[in-house]
Design a protein around this motif. Structure first.
Motif, mmCIF file in Angstrom:
data_model
loop_
_atom_site.group_PDB
_atom_site.id
_atom_site.type_symbol
_atom_site.label_atom_id
_atom_site.label_comp_id
_atom_site.label_asym_id
_atom_site.label_seq_id
_atom_site.Cartn_x
_atom_site.Cartn_y
_atom_site.Cartn_z
ATOM 1 N N LEU A 79 0.819 -1.209 0.000
ATOM 2 C CA LEU A 79 0.000 0.000 0.000
ATOM 3 C C LEU A 79 0.854 1.261 0.000
ATOM 4 N N PHE A 80 2.070 1.158 0.556
ATOM 5 C CA PHE A 80 2.969 2.311 0.640
ATOM 6 C C PHE A 80 4.364 1.898 0.174
ATOM 7 N N THR A 81 4.477 1.538 -1.089
ATOM 8 C CA THR A 81 5.756 1.037 -1.601
ATOM 9 C C THR A 81 6.854 2.085 -1.561
ATOM 10 N N HIS A 82 6.513 3.368 -1.683
ATOM 11 C CA HIS A 82 7.529 4.426 -1.696
ATOM 12 C C HIS A 82 8.089 4.720 -0.305
ATOM 13 N N PHE A 83 7.510 4.088 0.730
ATOM 14 C CA PHE A 83 8.003 4.294 2.094
ATOM 15 C C PHE A 83 8.922 3.157 2.545
ATOM 16 N N GLN A 84 9.036 2.136 1.713
ATOM 17 C CA GLN A 84 9.896 1.021 2.088
ATOM 18 C C GLN A 84 11.342 1.494 2.202
ATOM 19 N N GLY A 85 11.971 1.193 3.340
ATOM 20 C CA GLY A 85 13.343 1.629 3.593
ATOM 21 C C GLY A 85 13.448 2.965 4.292
ATOM 22 N N MET A 86 12.328 3.645 4.470
ATOM 23 C CA MET A 86 12.361 4.941 5.155
ATOM 24 C C MET A 86 12.554 4.740 6.657
ATOM 25 N N GLU A 87 13.319 5.634 7.276
ATOM 26 C CA GLU A 87 13.543 5.592 8.722
ATOM 27 C C GLU A 87 13.285 6.972 9.313
ATOM 28 N N ALA A 88 12.808 6.973 10.555
ATOM 29 C CA ALA A 88 12.450 8.245 11.190
ATOM 30 C C ALA A 88 12.743 8.198 12.680
ATOM 31 N N GLU A 89 12.876 9.371 13.263
ATOM 32 C CA GLU A 89 13.056 9.529 14.708
ATOM 33 C C GLU A 89 11.898 10.357 15.259
ATOM 34 N N GLY A 90 11.711 10.276 16.571
ATOM 35 C CA GLY A 90 10.703 11.089 17.226
ATOM 36 C C GLY A 90 9.362 10.397 17.352
ATOM 37 N N ASN A 91 8.401 11.135 17.880
ATOM 38 C CA ASN A 91 7.063 10.613 18.139
ATOM 39 C C ASN A 91 6.006 11.538 17.540
ATOM 40 N N PHE A 92 4.789 11.042 17.484
ATOM 41 C CA PHE A 92 3.677 11.884 17.041
ATOM 42 C C PHE A 92 2.372 11.317 17.587
ATOM 43 N N GLU A 93 1.347 12.150 17.571
ATOM 44 C CA GLU A 93 -0.011 11.708 17.850
ATOM 45 C C GLU A 93 -0.944 12.429 16.885
ATOM 46 N N TYR A 94 -2.081 11.793 16.585
ATOM 47 C CA TYR A 94 -2.942 12.328 15.538
ATOM 48 C C TYR A 94 -4.400 12.246 15.964
ATOM 49 N N ASP A 118 -11.632 18.432 10.834
ATOM 50 C CA ASP A 118 -10.520 18.966 11.622
ATOM 51 C C ASP A 118 -9.461 17.879 11.801
ATOM 52 N N SER A 119 -8.288 18.086 11.214
ATOM 53 C CA SER A 119 -7.198 17.111 11.249
ATOM 54 C C SER A 119 -5.989 17.730 11.944
ATOM 55 N N LYS A 120 -5.514 17.081 13.008
ATOM 56 C CA LYS A 120 -4.400 17.632 13.787
ATOM 57 C C LYS A 120 -3.325 16.576 14.021
ATOM 58 N N LEU A 121 -2.070 16.965 13.770
ATOM 59 C CA LEU A 121 -0.925 16.102 14.021
ATOM 60 C C LEU A 121 0.030 16.826 14.958
ATOM 61 N N ASN A 122 0.290 16.248 16.089
ATOM 62 C CA ASN A 122 1.232 16.824 17.052
ATOM 63 C C ASN A 122 2.542 16.041 17.009
ATOM 64 N N LYS A 123 3.649 16.791 16.769
ATOM 65 C CA LYS A 123 4.964 16.158 16.596
ATOM 66 C C LYS A 123 5.837 16.364 17.832
ATOM 67 N N GLU A 124 6.726 15.398 18.024
ATOM 68 C CA GLU A 124 7.702 15.505 19.103
ATOM 69 C C GLU A 124 9.054 15.034 18.564
ATOM 70 N N ASN A 125 9.904 16.014 18.220
ATOM 71 C CA ASN A 125 11.239 15.726 17.665
ATOM 72 C C ASN A 125 11.160 14.810 16.444
ATOM 73 N N LEU A 126 10.149 15.014 15.627
ATOM 74 C CA LEU A 126 9.941 14.169 14.459
ATOM 75 C C LEU A 126 10.921 14.549 13.356
ATOM 76 N N LYS A 127 11.616 13.541 12.817
ATOM 77 C CA LYS A 127 12.638 13.799 11.807
ATOM 78 C C LYS A 127 12.839 12.565 10.937
ATOM 79 N N ILE A 128 12.893 12.781 9.617
ATOM 80 C CA ILE A 128 13.181 11.692 8.684
ATOM 81 C C ILE A 128 14.696 11.559 8.568
ATOM 82 N N THR A 129 15.223 10.401 8.892
ATOM 83 C CA THR A 129 16.678 10.202 8.855
ATOM 84 C C THR A 129 17.135 9.452 7.608
ATOM 85 N N LYS A 130 16.221 8.720 6.976
ATOM 86 C CA LYS A 130 16.570 7.996 5.763
ATOM 87 C C LYS A 130 15.328 7.868 4.895
ATOM 88 N N TYR A 131 15.503 8.198 3.599
ATOM 89 C CA TYR A 131 14.373 8.132 2.691
ATOM 90 C C TYR A 131 14.307 6.772 2.021
#
Length: 653
Positions: free
Chosen positions: A356-371, A388-401
């Motif tokens: 369903l998400f082939t373009h995300f294979q191999g992606m890595e991330a740090e941090g947390n979130f809630e939605y 109303d759509s809300k995403l709360n991030k906590e040190n969210l960062k993509i480290t590898k695409y």
């Protein structure tokens, strides 16, 4: 003179004698009463449902047992609905005295139930007719009461002890056939065990259903799994809807069904392992969810049906609380709420369903979130829609695409459009391409025109426009189809550079997530995104980028385009390959195209993007001077001067 006590004893004796007399009478005449009951059912089937119902033999066995043979129901001029060769059952006499039919035991040997649809109709249509007395009633439905009564009746018809051998359920939908054969089914001491064979034209498989079933206490815990190796294929949907699906096992547990305070509560959970779905509208490949679980609580009241927010959905490491409701107290209201508690971003990425998400294979991330998502639609007041759509991030960062390396937008790369699964010619996005045009070399008029028509708030939003989503949802609800999207330039850029143009759920979901990552991690500046957009989008047949487009239409450089030319280019962006249909047989713009450009220029004037001086000369007809002119359907003049027909001959007569 009898005492009070003696009178009571006498009365009880009389009642007992009368009761015994009734029981004896019923016992003596029960065979006649049974036949009379069968005759009544047969008459009702003929009168109300245009069907023939017959029982070859019916008799009592013991005090409460019944023995039947050759039970047949055949709708007139249609295929047999069911045929049971032998059936034995018993009923609870005490419940029967209060008008409640509750089966005690049930034995069935050799029979079938079939639903048939063909060119003559369906063999069950007469049983789907609505009761006119009910349909004409204006009385509001009490969902809790209706559901509880229906569940109670169904459960009462499930015996506490059951033995079934060779009972088939057949489905024939215009030649698409599926057969489910219960070769063996046992329910003894609340323990259920079955052996089922499922057969279609393409395959057959054996399935086991086992577990715990207690219909009187409204509880069950049942599992489905394959007897043979491999997954259980879901029949019929493949042929009927081109939907392929399978699973390794399913577990369904009902822990509580209770009605109190006017509300019906149904609690339990369901789980599935290795669910596979394949459909062209979902994704281009198999979508697999390894493990999914649903702890549910259904609530039904007099004027609502809902899945309570205490319910929990889990698949892989993703966990969220859904709330769905359908309310009819005053208006008809649909509600949806989704709450994903705080979780690790990497857990979310690795939990995404395969395929369903082939373009995300191999992606890595740090941090947390809630939605959190809050949606409400009032059918009677559609303009009050809530989204109303809300995403709360906590040190969210993509480290590898993964496959979609968004950083390539900042450098030189090869772009190849994909149209109907066919890759188009390569287009180099970079300065070594002579047609590549930096943003500062593109006419400011064109930038303003395209931004106004495609995405006015591009430089201020973060990839999405909530109001556009609302309007899109409203139109899709009204038209009952996906007739309008809510694409921003950011979304168009992601779709063009990283994704295909296939209209699938997978592609749309990937688009939304990739846009969010691109915009909220500031991977590329807004100016760079707009520059790439202008240099890759399709402007006509095999025309990509504004450098090619300016030459194709006007034999100009993008910086030299005037306002009228920019208005024209902006209005053909949605359907660039059909630009020629905006012109008549004389090569002039049709009135609707002129009005469209006039509307856009007036909108820009009102927003202060143009001045009155900018619009001077707008009445001059637009002229296509490039190769685009050859695409116009211009007719040759009918009247030709006579002297133009003269031909000079090499000699005189």
């Amino acid at each position: 003179m009898r005492t009070r006590k003696q009178k009571i004893i006498l009365a009880l004796k009389i009642i007992a004698l009368v009761f015994i007399a009734i029981v004896v009478g019923l016992f003596v005449f029960r065979e006649a009463l049974l036949q009379q009951t069968i005759d009544k059912v047969s008459h009702k089937m003929e009168e109300d449902y245009n069907s023939d119902f017959s029982v070859k033999k019916a008799s009592f066995v013991g005090l409460s047992g019944l023995d039947f043979s050759e039970i047949i129901l055949v709708p007139k001029d249609a295929d047999t609905l069911f045929h049971i060769q032998k059936m034995k059952t018993s009923v609870n006499l005490w419940r029967l005295l209060v008008g409640d039919v509750q089966l005690g035991t049930l034995e069935i040997e050799n029979g079938y139930v079939q639903l048939v649809k063909n060119k003559y109709g369906r063999n069950f249509d007469d049983f789907l007719k609505k009761d006119e007395a009910v349909s004409d009633s204006n009385e509001k439905r009490d969902y809790a009461k209706i559901a509880y009564n229906l569940i109670s009746k169904v459960l009462n018809l499930i015996p506490t002890d059951m033995k079934v051998e060779n009972l088939e359920f057949r489905l024939d939908d215009n030649g698409k056939k599926t057969t489910v054969n219960f070769q063996k089914l046992r329910l003894i001491n609340k323990q259920l065990e079955t052996s089922v064979e499922v057969a279609t034209k393409a395959y057959s498989q054996r399935i086991r259903i086992e577990g715990f079933a207690d219909p009187r206490n409204k509880k069950a815990d049942i599992r489905f799994f394959n007897i043979d190796t491999g997954a259980i294929k879901v029949p019929y949907f493949d042929e009927r809807f081109s939907l392929k699906s399978s699973f390794d096992s399913i577990r369904i547990k009902v822990e509580n069904i209770d009605k109190s305070g006017g509300e019906l509560h149904i609690d339990g959970f369901a789980s599935i392992a290795n669910l596979m779905i394949n459909h062209k509208k979902i994704a281009s490949k198999d979508v697999v969810i390894k493990n999914a679980k649903f702890d549910y609580r259904f609530l039904l009241g007099s004027n609502f049906i809902s899945i309570d927010s205490s319910s929990t959905v889990e698949f892989n490491k993703i966990k969220f609380h859904p709330y769905l409701a359908y309310e009819t107290e005053e208006d008809t209201i649909y509600k949806l709420k989704v709450a994903i508690p705080k979780m690790k971003a990497q857990d979310f990425i690795v939990s995404l369903p395969d395929g369903l998400f082939t373009h995300f294979q191999g992606m890595e991330a740090e941090g947390n979130f809630e939605y959190n998502l809050d949606f409400m639609f009032n059918k009677n007041k559609p303009n009050q829609l809530i989204f109303d759509s809300k995403l709360n991030k906590e040190n969210l960062k993509i480290t590898k695409y993964g496959e979609a390396n968004l950083t390539k937008l900042n450098g030189e790369f090869i772009y190849r459009a994909i149209i109907e699964n066919v890759q188009q010619r390569p287009v180099l996005v970079g300065s070594t391409n002579p047609n590549y045009t930096p943003l500062d070399q593109i006419s400011p008029y064109l930038q303003k025109c395209v931004l106004t028509s495609e995405d006015p708030s591009f430089f201020s939003h973060r990839g999405f426009i909530n109001e556009a989503f609302k309007q899109s949802i409203l139109k899709n609800i009204r038209t009952k189809k996906f007739s309008r999207g809510a694409s921003t330039i950011s979304m168009q850029l992601i779709k063009n550079v990283f994704l295909t143009r296939e209209k699938t759920l997978s592609r749309k979901m990937e688009e939304i997530l990739l846009v969010y990552i691109l915009e909220n991690n500031r991977i590329a500046s807004k100016e760079r995104m707009l520059e790439v957009y202008f240099n890759i989008i399709e402007w006509g047949p095999n025309v990509y980028g504004i450098g090619e487009a300016a030459q194709f239409y006007f034999q100009k450089s993008p910086i030299d385009l005037n306002l009228k030319e920019c208005l024209f280019l902006a209005t053909i962006v949605p359907k660039p390959k059909k630009f020629m249909w905006q012109f008549d047989n004389a090569g002039n713009l049709k009135s609707y195209a002129t009005q469209q450009q006039k509307f856009l220029s007036n909108l820009m004037l009102r927003r202060g993007l143009l001045t009155a001086e900018d619009t001077i000369g707008q009445s001059t007809p637009i002229q296509l001077t490039g190769k685009a002119h050859s695409f116009l359907n211009i007719k040759v003049q009918d009247s030709i001067p006579a002297d133009s027909l003269a031909v000079e001959l090499p000699f005189e007569f």
